[in-house]
Design a protein around this motif. Structure first.
Motif, PDB file in Angstrom:
ATOM      1  N   MET A   1       0.855  -1.182   0.000  1.00  0.00           N
ATOM      2  CA  MET A   1       0.000   0.000   0.000  1.00  0.00           C
ATOM      3  C   MET A   1       0.895   1.238   0.000  1.00  0.00           C
ATOM      4  SD  MET A   1      -3.283   0.826   0.035  1.00  0.00           S
ATOM      5  CE  MET A   1      -4.128  -0.590   0.748  1.00  0.00           C
ATOM      6  N   PRO A   2       0.662   2.217  -0.883  1.00  0.00           N
ATOM      7  CA  PRO A   2       1.507   3.413  -0.924  1.00  0.00           C
ATOM      8  C   PRO A   2       1.338   4.270   0.324  1.00  0.00           C
ATOM      9  CG  PRO A   2      -0.373   3.661  -2.392  1.00  0.00           C
ATOM     10  CD  PRO A   2      -0.386   2.245  -1.919  1.00  0.00           C
ATOM     11  N   ILE A   3       2.355   5.095   0.598  1.00  0.00           N
ATOM     12  CA  ILE A   3       2.303   5.957   1.778  1.00  0.00           C
ATOM     13  C   ILE A   3       1.674   7.313   1.468  1.00  0.00           C
ATOM     14  CG2 ILE A   3       4.326   4.831   2.785  1.00  0.00           C
ATOM     15  CD1 ILE A   3       5.881   7.435   2.007  1.00  0.00           C
ATOM     16  N   SER A   4       1.222   7.505   0.246  1.00  0.00           N
ATOM     17  CA  SER A   4       0.539   8.749  -0.115  1.00  0.00           C
ATOM     18  C   SER A   4      -0.401   8.477  -1.277  1.00  0.00           C
ATOM     19  CB  SER A   4       1.548   9.835  -0.503  1.00  0.00           C
ATOM     20  OG  SER A   4       2.045   9.623  -1.814  1.00  0.00           O
ATOM     21  N   GLY A   5      -1.230   9.478  -1.598  1.00  0.00           N
ATOM     22  CA  GLY A   5      -2.147   9.359  -2.717  1.00  0.00           C
ATOM     23  C   GLY A   5      -1.548   9.776  -4.043  1.00  0.00           C
ATOM     24  N   ASP A   6      -0.296  10.117  -4.059  1.00  0.00           N
ATOM     25  CA  ASP A   6       0.392  10.493  -5.297  1.00  0.00           C
ATOM     26  C   ASP A   6       0.402   9.303  -6.249  1.00  0.00           C
ATOM     27  OD1 ASP A   6       2.176  11.143  -7.330  1.00  0.00           O
ATOM     28  OD2 ASP A   6       3.631  12.084  -5.987  1.00  0.00           O
ATOM     29  N   PRO A   7      -0.147   9.447  -7.457  1.00  0.00           N
ATOM     30  CA  PRO A   7      -0.188   8.298  -8.385  1.00  0.00           C
ATOM     31  C   PRO A   7       1.200   7.798  -8.769  1.00  0.00           C
ATOM     32  CG  PRO A   7      -0.858  10.330  -9.490  1.00  0.00           C
ATOM     33  CD  PRO A   7      -0.792  10.648  -8.034  1.00  0.00           C
ATOM     34  N   ASP A   8       2.230   8.612  -8.580  1.00  0.00           N
ATOM     35  CA  ASP A   8       3.595   8.202  -8.904  1.00  0.00           C
ATOM     36  C   ASP A   8       4.383   7.783  -7.662  1.00  0.00           C
ATOM     37  OD1 ASP A   8       3.263   8.785 -11.665  1.00  0.00           O
ATOM     38  OD2 ASP A   8       3.622  10.921 -11.261  1.00  0.00           O
ATOM     39  N   GLU A   9       3.685   7.590  -6.549  1.00  0.00           N
ATOM     40  CA  GLU A   9       4.364   7.219  -5.303  1.00  0.00           C
ATOM     41  C   GLU A   9       5.058   5.865  -5.453  1.00  0.00           C
ATOM     42  OE1 GLU A   9       6.171   7.534  -2.426  1.00  0.00           O
ATOM     43  OE2 GLU A   9       4.508   8.878  -1.842  1.00  0.00           O
ATOM     44  N   THR A  10       6.340   5.814  -5.139  1.00  0.00           N
ATOM     45  CA  THR A  10       7.104   4.567  -5.243  1.00  0.00           C
ATOM     46  C   THR A  10       7.333   3.912  -3.883  1.00  0.00           C
ATOM     47  OG1 THR A  10       9.192   5.815  -5.107  1.00  0.00           O
ATOM     48  CG2 THR A  10       8.309   5.353  -7.313  1.00  0.00           C
ATOM     49  N   ARG A  11       7.060   4.651  -2.810  1.00  0.00           N
ATOM     50  CA  ARG A  11       7.278   4.105  -1.461  1.00  0.00           C
ATOM     51  C   ARG A  11       5.995   3.422  -0.988  1.00  0.00           C
ATOM     52  NH1 ARG A  11       8.900   9.774   0.891  1.00  0.00           N
ATOM     53  NH2 ARG A  11       7.133  10.183  -0.517  1.00  0.00           N
ATOM     54  N   LYS A  12       6.100   2.140  -0.721  1.00  0.00           N
ATOM     55  CA  LYS A  12       4.927   1.347  -0.355  1.00  0.00           C
ATOM     56  C   LYS A  12       5.282   0.434   0.819  1.00  0.00           C
ATOM     57  CE  LYS A  12       3.297   1.297  -5.152  1.00  0.00           C
ATOM     58  NZ  LYS A  12       2.907   0.458  -6.314  1.00  0.00           N
ATOM     59  N   LEU A  13       4.348   0.314   1.747  1.00  0.00           N
ATOM     60  CA  LEU A  13       4.525  -0.558   2.904  1.00  0.00           C
ATOM     61  C   LEU A  13       3.733  -1.848   2.712  1.00  0.00           C
ATOM     62  CD1 LEU A  13       4.205   2.002   5.869  1.00  0.00           C
ATOM     63  CD2 LEU A  13       6.250   1.349   4.556  1.00  0.00           C
ATOM     64  N   PHE A  14       4.339  -2.961   3.113  1.00  0.00           N
ATOM     65  CA  PHE A  14       3.646  -4.243   3.037  1.00  0.00           C
ATOM     66  C   PHE A  14       2.846  -4.455   4.310  1.00  0.00           C
ATOM     67  CE2 PHE A  14       3.046  -8.777   3.560  1.00  0.00           C
ATOM     68  CZ  PHE A  14       2.602  -9.146   2.299  1.00  0.00           C
ATOM     69  N   PHE A  15       1.607  -4.933   4.155  1.00  0.00           N
ATOM     70  CA  PHE A  15       0.737  -5.189   5.304  1.00  0.00           C
ATOM     71  C   PHE A  15       0.085  -6.548   5.165  1.00  0.00           C
ATOM     72  CE2 PHE A  15      -2.211  -3.727   2.099  1.00  0.00           C
ATOM     73  CZ  PHE A  15      -3.354  -4.477   2.335  1.00  0.00           C
ATOM     74  N   TRP A  16      -0.347  -7.087   6.295  1.00  0.00           N
ATOM     75  CA  TRP A  16      -1.194  -8.283   6.328  1.00  0.00           C
ATOM     76  C   TRP A  16      -2.280  -8.004   7.361  1.00  0.00           C
ATOM     77  CZ3 TRP A  16       1.038 -13.960   6.271  1.00  0.00           C
ATOM     78  CH2 TRP A  16       0.033 -14.842   5.817  1.00  0.00           C
ATOM     79  N   PHE A  17      -3.507  -7.860   6.873  1.00  0.00           N
ATOM     80  CA  PHE A  17      -4.646  -7.516   7.721  1.00  0.00           C
ATOM     81  C   PHE A  17      -5.514  -8.743   7.977  1.00  0.00           C
ATOM     82  CE2 PHE A  17      -9.214  -6.548   7.894  1.00  0.00           C
ATOM     83  CZ  PHE A  17      -9.250  -5.835   9.078  1.00  0.00           C
ATOM     84  N   TRP A  18      -5.871  -8.926   9.250  1.00  0.00           N
ATOM     85  CA  TRP A  18      -6.757 -10.023   9.642  1.00  0.00           C
ATOM     86  C   TRP A  18      -7.924  -9.469  10.442  1.00  0.00           C
ATOM     87  CZ3 TRP A  18      -6.005 -15.414   8.849  1.00  0.00           C
ATOM     88  CH2 TRP A  18      -4.849 -15.720   8.125  1.00  0.00           C
ATOM     89  N   PRO A  19      -9.149  -9.799  10.052  1.00  0.00           N
ATOM     90  CA  PRO A  19     -10.309  -9.346  10.830  1.00  0.00           C
ATOM     91  C   PRO A  19     -10.424 -10.138  12.128  1.00  0.00           C
ATOM     92  CG  PRO A  19     -11.020 -10.790   9.062  1.00  0.00           C
ATOM     93  CD  PRO A  19      -9.543 -10.604   8.888  1.00  0.00           C
ATOM     94  N   THR A  20     -11.099  -9.553  13.089  1.00  0.00           N
ATOM     95  CA  THR A  20     -11.305 -10.239  14.358  1.00  0.00           C
ATOM     96  C   THR A  20     -12.175 -11.477  14.179  1.00  0.00           C
ATOM     97  OG1 THR A  20     -12.089  -9.998  16.634  1.00  0.00           O
ATOM     98  CG2 THR A  20     -13.292  -8.776  14.923  1.00  0.00           C
ATOM     99  N   THR A  21     -11.936 -12.460  15.007  1.00  0.00           N
ATOM    100  CA  THR A  21     -12.743 -13.679  14.996  1.00  0.00           C
ATOM    101  C   THR A  21     -13.928 -13.571  15.946  1.00  0.00           C
ATOM    102  OG1 THR A  21     -11.267 -14.630  16.677  1.00  0.00           O
ATOM    103  CG2 THR A  21     -10.811 -15.151  14.365  1.00  0.00           C
TER     104      THR A  21
END
Length: 464
Positions: free
Chosen positions: A33-53
């Motif tokens: 997921m990018p760190i900004s809304g800039d369409p040319d943003e190259t910096r992105k963080l990896f995430f793993w999201f889990w909903p509550t059980t």
């Protein structure tokens, strides 16, 4: 949990198709997921999201980061508090009975840029800049997973996250607009002050208290005692760490001070922590600074931390990377390069002031709850050093805890005494017996009680 935004489907992970996981782990979402809304943003963080059980906890949203700097939050996911557990020595992954997803929706984020699967060139020089990027990531994340907007939000992490987490929370408090309700933070075995405070001063007392695990000869003990006496460490805790404090805690004789950067260090002849670690590693080849009770043989770890003795690193496998929408790169548990910049494009170091001396008091004052926990078998950062840092911090109008931390004051349900606990003015401090640096890994039942307290799911971290 379902998400209306069609972009969410791009991140969906089928819980029946995660390699080597022989049970249905449930739906989750992962990717960059990018760190900004800039369409040319190259910096992105990896995430793993889990909903509550647990549907009753659907309005709680928890952010987790490991420390380092530059260590992957997927370590925390797989070996500490995620729904899938593949810890040291386990032959295969199993469901985690103490998964934090029982209490909240949880996102594990590899941050800052330069960590794990995250992409882009590191550009931050301090943790205000790190926090701004984390908030930018969260804004983009919530635009895709918009059903999480309006959630009660909590920020958690361990180790160098003692810098990360308070700075992220402080940034969110001071820059309103993120569409969640920040309520508090949880940090384990955190970097809260200088290495002098959390390593050097308490090192000898720690080794003496665990003499069966540090079986030095009389000559070496005498050498250590001489250093401790000359450098002002020996009686520091007894003399200055009082309840309440008598004033700002002084620097011991072994301290150095940089008038330009204002950084506190330690003189070469007053180093205590490294010599102890070096010598005990000769006596115990399996010595683990993260949990001093470890002995031979060294347990294998599927992510190669702290020792890589297995045939593969799980997150370095192409089939795993495909399953979680990760880039095909050489994934490292902890980055071999710097995640900070020197400001001119080259690698640098964090220039931030330690959180107890900067942003943490403001975070405590603005939060519903703040929890700091520490494992008593941790030597990379020593619990007594954390006590020093707390007693030197001023929040809500007073310095430090006003009354002593009582022994045997923390208990675990159906287990009994499990360490100490103290609460004053919005800050809860817990020390865990049996635990090293990664408390949700080593004593998950104890860590679970404290995170449940943070989230308001129980009235006290301790058995009531």
């Amino acid at each position: 949990m379902t998400f209306k935004n069609p972009k969410a489907k791009e991140f969906h992970v089928d819980g029946t198709k995660i390699p080597d996981v022989n049970f249905d782990a449930g739906d989750s979402w992962a990717g960059l997921m990018p760190i900004s809304g800039d369409p040319d943003e190259t910096r992105k963080l990896f995430f793993w999201f889990w909903p509550t059980t647990n549907a009753s906890n659907k309005n709680d949203f928890l952010f987790w980061t490991n420390g380092g700097p530059g260590c992957s939050s997927l370590e925390g996911f797989l070996q500490e508090n995620g729904p899938i557990s593949w810890s040291w020595g386990q032959s295969e992954p199993t469901p985690n009975p103490f998964a934090w997803t029982q209490l909240a929706n949880v996102v594990w984020v590899e941050q800052p840029v330069g960590t794990g699967f995250s992409q882009g060139t590191p550009s931050i020089t301090n943790d205000d800049e790190l926090a701004a990027q984390a908030m930018g990531f969260l804004e983009q994340f919530l635009n895709v997973f918009e059903e999480l907007k309006g959630s009660d939000f909590w920020v958690s992490g361990e180790s160098y996250a003692g810098f990360y987490v308070p700075y992220i929370a402080n940034w969110i408090y001071e820059h309103p607009g993120l569409e969640v309700n920040l309520k508090g933070i949880w940090i384990a075995d955190p970097s809260l002050s200088w290495g002098l405070v959390q390593q050097e001063i308490p090192a000898l007392r720690f080794a003496q208290a665990h003499a069966d695990l540090f079986p030095f000869n009389a000559t070496f003990w005498a050498q250590l005692q001489n250093i401790s006496d000359a450098c002002g460490y020996t009686d520091y805790l007894d003399k200055f760490v009082t309840y309440p404090p008598a004033g700002q805690l002084p620097l011991p004789a072994g301290a150095t001070f940089n008038n330009v950067t204002r950084a506190v260090g330690v003189s070469a002849d007053c180093r205590m922590h490294s010599p102890i670690q070096r010598e005990v590693s000769i006596l115990n080849p399996a010595f683990d600074v993260y949990r001093v009770s470890d002995t031979w043989p060294t347990l294998w770890s599927v992510i190669g931390f702290p020792e890589s003795t297995q045939q593969f690193v799980y997150f370095n496998r192409t089939d795993v990377q495909n399953a979680i929408h990760a880039p095909h790169i050489n994934w490292e548990t902890c980055s071999s390069g710097s995640v900070y910049s020197n400001g001119t494009g080259g690698p640098g170091r964090d220039t931030s002031v330690a959180s107890t001396l900067s942003v943490l008091p403001n975070v405590i004052e603005k939060s519903v709850r703040t929890v700091v926990v520490h494992g008593l078998a941790d030597f990379i950062l020593v619990a007594e050093g954390t006590r020093i840092a707390i007693q030197n911090m001023t929040w809500n109008g007073l310095q430090g805890f006003q009354t002593p931390i009582e022994p045997d004051s923390f208990t675990v349900d159906n287990m009994g005494t499990f360490g100490t606990m103290h609460q004053e003015r919005g800050l809860t401090f817990v020390e865990f017996s049996f635990s090293g640096h990664m408390t949700p890994q080593f004593v998950p039942w104890a860590a679970f009680q404290t995170i449940a307290f943070l989230l308001g799911k129980r009235p006290s971290p301790s058995t009531t």
